[in-house]
Write a protein that holds these residues in place. Structure first.
Motif, PDB file in Angstrom:
ATOM      1  N   VAL A  48      44.604  28.600  49.385  1.00  0.00           N
ATOM      2  CA  VAL A  48      43.390  29.372  49.102  1.00  0.00           C
ATOM      3  C   VAL A  48      43.561  30.874  49.372  1.00  0.00           C
ATOM      4  N   ASP A  49      44.737  31.266  49.845  1.00  0.00           N
ATOM      5  CA  ASP A  49      45.025  32.682  50.107  1.00  0.00           C
ATOM      6  C   ASP A  49      45.721  33.243  48.867  1.00  0.00           C
ATOM      7  N   VAL A  50      44.927  33.825  47.960  1.00  0.00           N
ATOM      8  CA  VAL A  50      45.469  34.170  46.645  1.00  0.00           C
ATOM      9  C   VAL A  50      45.727  35.662  46.494  1.00  0.00           C
ATOM     10  N   VAL A  51      46.557  35.972  45.509  1.00  0.00           N
ATOM     11  CA  VAL A  51      46.765  37.368  45.120  1.00  0.00           C
ATOM     12  C   VAL A  51      46.643  37.441  43.601  1.00  0.00           C
ATOM     13  N   THR A  52      46.065  38.525  43.109  1.00  0.00           N
ATOM     14  CA  THR A  52      45.972  38.720  41.657  1.00  0.00           C
ATOM     15  C   THR A  52      46.916  39.859  41.268  1.00  0.00           C
TER      16      THR A  52
END
Ligand code: IPD
Ligand code: CA
Length: 266
Positions: free
Chosen positions: A39-43
């Motif tokens: 759930v620790d995302v990067v775009t």
């Protein structure tokens, strides 16, 4: 005002980065990768925004260090380091919730919240067109207006903001703590952007904020803004704010909240 030149650079760079993030958001955003957990995302926009900030700072302040969430650290020779969260509130950003921020601080000393001394801070919420700034000793501002922490209230009347870690074991502990805290305060907010949580304490939009597990870029700018607005911001006890705890509130309320957090098992 002290540190005017640094503030002017911080404001220009943060504003340009915020415009880029907002533009990319309007074009549509997708997950580009995950970090500490699923759930620790990067775009792509997080990365592109940090790259823009890094390039602008390299041009304007070639001798300063850099420490950013997405591209890491580079030492400088001036003794100053720019602490950068290109998009704080990435999950809000991903879902199109208009509550995310570009957060930039200039600190003196090692780029470690245990010992650094923050000089200048700028946090921009592009979706709300709000810019928070502070310089050490120079006060805190929302746009052109000076801001102050809300007057102290009893904990039972306090609106308390917090955040949760990306790690599920830690989340279970945090959820249990919130269940014990909720009956003791006015209400709880989990707005999803630590830098703006600290700015909310600074501007009186909430009474207190606490969170465990924050990274340096999450709180570098917001801590200075909250302090300059009159808040007390500490870690546990006398410790400086850091990964173990960031607690911000009017000084009279901060001690009561800390006592309550201790009693309920923080
Ligand atoms: C997160 C946000 C969130 C906080 C998390 C942070 P990110 O930063 O500030 O409010 O609860 O602890 O990691 O990942 O959106 O930059
Ligand atoms: Ca962040």
């Amino acid at each position: 005002m002290p540190y005017d030149d640094l503030l002017s650079i911080a404001r220009t760079v943060t504003t340009r980065a915020a415009a880029l993030a907002k533009q990319r958001r309007s074009e549509g955003v997708e997950v580009a990768g995950t970090k500490s957990s699923v759930v620790d995302v990067v775009t792509e926009a997080d990365r592109e925004t940090e790259a823009l900030i890094r390039a602008l700072l390299a041009e304007a302040r070639p001798h300063d260090g850099f420490f950013g969430e997405e591209s890491g650290a580079e030492k400088g020779s001036s003794g100053l380091t720019w602490i950068v969260d290109p998009i704080d509130g990435t999950v809000n950003y991903l879902y199109g919730i208009p509550h995310y921020a570009v957060s930039i601080a200039v600190v003196e000393g090692d780029p470690d919240p245990a010992s650094w001394s923050a000089l200048v801070a700028c946090v921009v919420n592009p979706a709300a067109s709000e810019t928070y700034t502070a310089t050490v000793g120079g006060g805190a501002f929302l746009g052109g207006a000076a801001i102050r922490v809300a007057d102290s209230v009893e904990p039972a009347q306090a609106l308390v903001s917090t955040g949760f870690a990306y790690d599920s074991v830690r989340r279970a502990e945090q959820g249990a703590l919130i269940a014990r805290l909720l009956p003791l305060v006015r209400d709880i907010r989990r707005q999803g952007t630590a830098s703006l949580d600290l700015c909310s304490v600074a501007s009186g939009r909430c009474n207190a904020y606490f969170e465990r597990g924050l990274s340096p870029w999450d709180h570098a700018a917001g801590v200075l803004i909250a302090r300059e607005a009159g808040a007390q911001v500490t870690g546990r006890g006398e410790a400086p704010p850091g990964r173990d705890l960031v607690l911000a509130a009017h000084p009279d309320l901060a001690s009561s909240i800390e006592k309550i957090l201790g009693q309920i098992g923080l």
